[in-house]
Motif scaffolding. Structure first.
Motif, short mmCIF file in Angstrom:
data_model
loop_
_atom_site.label_atom_id
_atom_site.label_comp_id
_atom_site.label_asym_id
_atom_site.label_seq_id
_atom_site.Cartn_x
_atom_site.Cartn_y
_atom_site.Cartn_z
N PHE A 31 0.84 -1.20 0.00
CA PHE A 31 0.00 0.00 0.00
C PHE A 31 0.88 1.25 0.00
O PHE A 31 2.08 1.17 0.24
CB PHE A 31 -0.90 -0.02 1.24
CG PHE A 31 -2.02 0.99 1.25
CD1 PHE A 31 -3.11 0.85 0.43
CD2 PHE A 31 -1.97 2.08 2.11
CE1 PHE A 31 -4.15 1.77 0.44
CE2 PHE A 31 -3.00 3.01 2.14
CZ PHE A 31 -4.09 2.86 1.30
N HIS A 32 0.25 2.40 -0.28
CA HIS A 32 0.93 3.70 -0.28
C HIS A 32 2.05 3.70 -1.34
O HIS A 32 3.20 4.04 -1.07
CB HIS A 32 1.49 4.02 1.11
CG HIS A 32 1.67 5.50 1.36
ND1 HIS A 32 2.80 6.18 0.98
CD2 HIS A 32 0.88 6.41 1.96
CE1 HIS A 32 2.69 7.45 1.34
NE2 HIS A 32 1.52 7.62 1.94
N HIS A 33 1.67 3.35 -2.57
CA HIS A 33 2.63 3.21 -3.65
C HIS A 33 3.27 4.55 -3.99
O HIS A 33 2.61 5.60 -4.01
CB HIS A 33 1.96 2.64 -4.89
CG HIS A 33 1.14 1.41 -4.64
ND1 HIS A 33 1.56 0.40 -3.80
CD2 HIS A 33 -0.07 1.01 -5.14
CE1 HIS A 33 0.64 -0.56 -3.79
NE2 HIS A 33 -0.35 -0.21 -4.58
N ASP A 34 4.55 4.51 -4.30
CA ASP A 34 5.28 5.71 -4.70
C ASP A 34 4.61 6.33 -5.93
O ASP A 34 4.30 5.63 -6.90
CB ASP A 34 6.72 5.33 -5.03
CG ASP A 34 7.63 6.54 -5.17
OD1 ASP A 34 7.30 7.43 -5.98
OD2 ASP A 34 8.66 6.59 -4.50
N PRO A 35 4.37 7.65 -5.94
CA PRO A 35 3.70 8.27 -7.09
C PRO A 35 4.49 8.17 -8.39
O PRO A 35 3.91 8.29 -9.47
CB PRO A 35 3.52 9.73 -6.65
CG PRO A 35 4.53 9.94 -5.57
CD PRO A 35 4.66 8.63 -4.87
N SER A 36 5.79 7.95 -8.29
CA SER A 36 6.61 7.84 -9.51
C SER A 36 6.67 6.41 -10.03
O SER A 36 7.26 6.18 -11.10
CB SER A 36 8.03 8.34 -9.23
OG SER A 36 8.69 7.50 -8.29
#
Length: 284
Positions: A248-253
């Motif tokens: 969860f909370h994947h890096d936006p890049s």
């Protein structure tokens, strides 16, 4: 306990990205909205965080025709990516909605004060007091307490994140879900978190970085930023003996292809692991 075990228990993801929304063709499979997770335990609606994914959740609740909207909202912490959807969560503007907002008091300010504080001019055109029409109850969550919401029992724990952050555990019948977004591994809080998550059926855990990214072997070091790695997520899942790890909370890049690659690496260690996607529904 047998009757409790048959209570429907469902988790739906509306936002899975961290730090900032990342919409676009490269992230369409996993989704670009920031954290918002809907949990249903029997007839009870529990919402965890109000990131940008909360807008679509609110629209869905109203479109379902089930009126009024009643539920409990649980805020992990007050960073923007977990609150961006609050001013656009449609049920909060409807007078018949009945919502309880639960969160930690911080820096001498209550949950109500902290949420209202992000909707002030010149940063936002209307105030929460002036715009919200729902029947709202605000509850400050005291350390170590437990909250009973219908058949669901909710507990919380402080995690390692700048400014503080609550992880939540929801038990419904004989099943359990732990929501532990925004946590940095390697602190004295780890042992308590492992025990808090012990044996959970679903372990929704911050896995924003790789170890190379975290330690600055590619790009700037991310130590002290308040987030974990997929390697630490695997270690936490093992230490807590959880059944299913949910990244969860994947890096936006990190685009869809990179997410696929990361998940393949995780599954070498935890074959059951899942990477959260928008619109994904997990039934326990």
């Amino acid at each position: 306990m047998r009757n409790q075990a048959r209570v429907p228990f469902e988790v739906r993801f509306w936002g899975v990205r961290g730090s900032i929304p990342a919409p676009g063709p490269q992230t369409k499979r996993y989704g670009g909205n920031t954290p918002c997770v809907e949990v249903r335990c029997g007839d009870e609606l529990l919402i965890f965080d109000l990131g940008s994914g909360a807008r679509a959740l609110g629209d869905s609740l109203l479109a379902s025709g089930t009126s009024p909207v009643r539920g409990n909202i649980f805020i992990s912490h007050y960073h923007y990516d977990h609150l961006q959807g609050l001013p656009f969560f449609a049920p909060i503007f409807i007078p018949t909605s009945e919502l309880t907002v639960n969160g930690p008091a911080r820096n001498g300010r209550s949950t109500r004060e902290l949420l209202s504080g992000q909707m002030v001019q010149p940063y936002f055109p209307v105030t929460a007091e002036g715009a919200f029409r729902a029947k709202l109850t605000y509850r400050d969550l005291a350390p170590g307490d437990t909250l009973q919401v219908g058949p669901a029992k909710v507990r919380w724990l402080e995690l390692n994140h700048p400014g503080g952050n609550l992880g939540y555990r929801v038990e419904c019948g004989d099943k359990s879900v732990v929501y532990a977004t925004d946590v940095e591994h390697g602190s004295e809080l780890d042992a308590a978190m492992f025990e808090f998550a012990r044996g959970a059926d679903l372990f929704i855990y911050d896995s924003m970085y790789t170890e190379d990214e975290y330690h600055g072997r590619c790009g700037p070091a991310r130590t002290g930023w308040g987030h974990s790695t997929w390697q630490a997520a695997v270690a936490a899942a093992d230490a807590a003996e959880v059944k299913t790890l949910v990244l969860f909370h994947h890096d936006p890049s990190r685009d869809d292809a990179a997410m696929d690659k990361l998940l393949r690496q995780v599954r070498k260690h935890r074959p059951e692991a899942i990477a959260a996607k928008e619109a994904m529904v997990l039934t326990l």
